[in-house]
Scaffold this active site. Structure first.
Site, PDB file in Angstrom:
ATOM      1  CG  HIS A 186      -0.204   0.262   2.526  1.00 41.44           C
ATOM      2  ND1 HIS A 186       0.568  -0.708   3.154  1.00 41.44           N
ATOM      3  CD2 HIS A 186      -0.121   1.367   3.322  1.00 41.44           C
ATOM      4  CE1 HIS A 186       1.070  -0.223   4.273  1.00 41.44           C
ATOM      5  NE2 HIS A 186       0.685   1.044   4.399  1.00 41.44           N
ATOM      6  CG  PHE A 335      21.976   4.448  11.379  1.00 41.36           C
ATOM      7  CD1 PHE A 335      20.755   4.348  12.035  1.00 41.36           C
ATOM      8  CD2 PHE A 335      22.739   3.305  11.212  1.00 41.36           C
ATOM      9  CE1 PHE A 335      20.309   3.127  12.527  1.00 41.36           C
ATOM     10  CE2 PHE A 335      22.304   2.077  11.699  1.00 41.36           C
ATOM     11  CZ  PHE A 335      21.080   1.994  12.357  1.00 41.36           C
TER      12      PHE A 335
END
EC number: 2.7.7.12
Length: 379
Positions: A186, A335
């Site tokens: 989705h 990160f």
């Protein structure tokens, strides 16, 4: 050359002279690159890829997702948090987000009593779009016609919400690493009464470039990348996929139409068919890179809508950004912390190296290739 007897200023000058005398190699020497689309810079430090990794390793997700779970609120026939029951859909399914970040009837904060404490009204709608009735598939495992149906739904919702709101943001967060709490395929659609920050930067940059050069920034950029070739990942009759010169995320890509297109609804049938095909190939390559369901955040950017729909907006070029976090393996991610949060973006792998790796990957999904091998072995 030794500079031990020189004063600090002389040592600095000598060091700079030595650096200028060296032969620059993008794959070995740190440098900064400019992002003209968002008017920012990225530090490229390719030599850091040689360092051993001792940081966080994400758990490998091997959990099997059931094709249909009656308790999953995105599945056909399931009951959602607001008590509504989903229809037994067999294609795409669009509905209002049960926990929207934007609502159409929010009150106005009113005037501020100090310039350092400004607040303005924020109104809009948030929708969820399911791509497929099955929870155990993702876009690269869907058929080209099924992906084409998603593209048509994207274009329709852009047109529908764009009639009222100046910005319609379609985005997909794929994978738990990107904060996706539900494995069902989705995306989300947020339409807002304001132009978000990144959209404003892209508006300014493209407008400035068009005023100075008389052509759309991203259309010209796509033409230049086709000539240079080193950052191309995929090309087709109507589309280009490349790792941007200024990419921040390790395997970030930019998806561009070859012709001048401002918004999703402007795509013709041939371009939509071709888009479905090249999306499937790109996302298959992503999954094949580390043989995992590759996490990413992606989204479409096009010319503003609402009152701007009738404007020319010729400086805009439709495009999609893909931002995947994986760096070294299926369990080692990039990160964005420390220097990135406090100074500017930084990457290790060069965009050219990333593009080369993606280019070399097969366009047949590793899961399907594995099944074919198993079938052949049985036969």
């Amino acid at each position: 050359m030794s500079h031990s007897g020189a004063d600090p200023e002389q040592r600095q000058q000598a060091s700079e002279a030595d650096a200028m005398a060296a032969t620059f190699r993008a794959s070995e020497h740190q440098h900064i690159r400019y992002n003209p689309l968002q008017d920012e810079w990225v530090l490229v430090s390719a030599h850091r890829m040689k360092r051993p990794w001792q940081g966080q390793v994400e758990p490998q997700l091997l959990k099997t997702v059931p094709r249909h779970d009656p308790l999953n609120p995105l599945c056909p026939g399931a009951t959602r948090a607001n008590g509504e029951v989903n229809p037994h859909y067999d294609g795409t399914f669009l509905f209002d987000n049960d926990f929207p970040a934007l609502q159409p009837d929010a009150p106005d904060p009113g005037p501020s009593d100090h310039p350092l404490f400004r607040a303005e009204a924020a109104r809009g709608v948030c929708k969820v779009m399911c791509f497929h009735p099955w929870s155990d598939v993702t876009l690269p495992l869907m058929s080209v016609p099924e992906i084409r149906a998603v593209i048509d739904a994207w274009a329709s919702v852009t047109e529908e919400l764009g009639a009222q709101y100046p910005w319609v943001q379609i985005f997909e967060n794929k994978g738990a690493m990107m904060g996706c709490s539900n494995p069902h395929p989705h995306c989300q659609v947020w339409a807002s009464s304001f132009l978000p920050d990144i959209a404003q930067r892209e508006e300014r940059s493209q407008q400035t470039y068009h005023s100075q050069h008389g052509k759309p920034l991203l259309l010209e950029y796509g033409h230049q990348e086709l000539l240079r070739k080193e950052r191309l990942v995929l090309t087709s009759e109507h589309w280009i996929v490349l790792v941007p010169f200024w990419a921040v995320w390790p395997f970030q890509t930019l998806l561009l139409p070859r012709r001048h297109v401002r918004r999703l609804p402007e795509l013709n049938p041939a371009e939509r068919d071709d888009l479905a095909s090249i999306m499937k190939k790109l996302l298959t390559k992503y999954d094949n890179l580390f043989e995992t369901s590759f996490p990413y955040s992606m989204g479409w950017h096009g010319a503003p809508t609402g009152l701007k729909t009738g404007a020319t907006c010729d400086h805009w070029q439709l495009h999609a950004h893909y931002y995947p976090p994986l760096l070294r393996s299926a369990t080692v991610r990039k990160f964005m912390v420390g220097y990135e949060m406090l100074a500017q973006a930084q990457r290790d792998l060069t965009p050219e190296q990333a593009a080369e790796r993606l280019r070399a990957l097969p366009e047949v999904h590793y899961c399907l290739a594995q099944k074919d091998k198993e079938t052949a072995a049985i036969a």
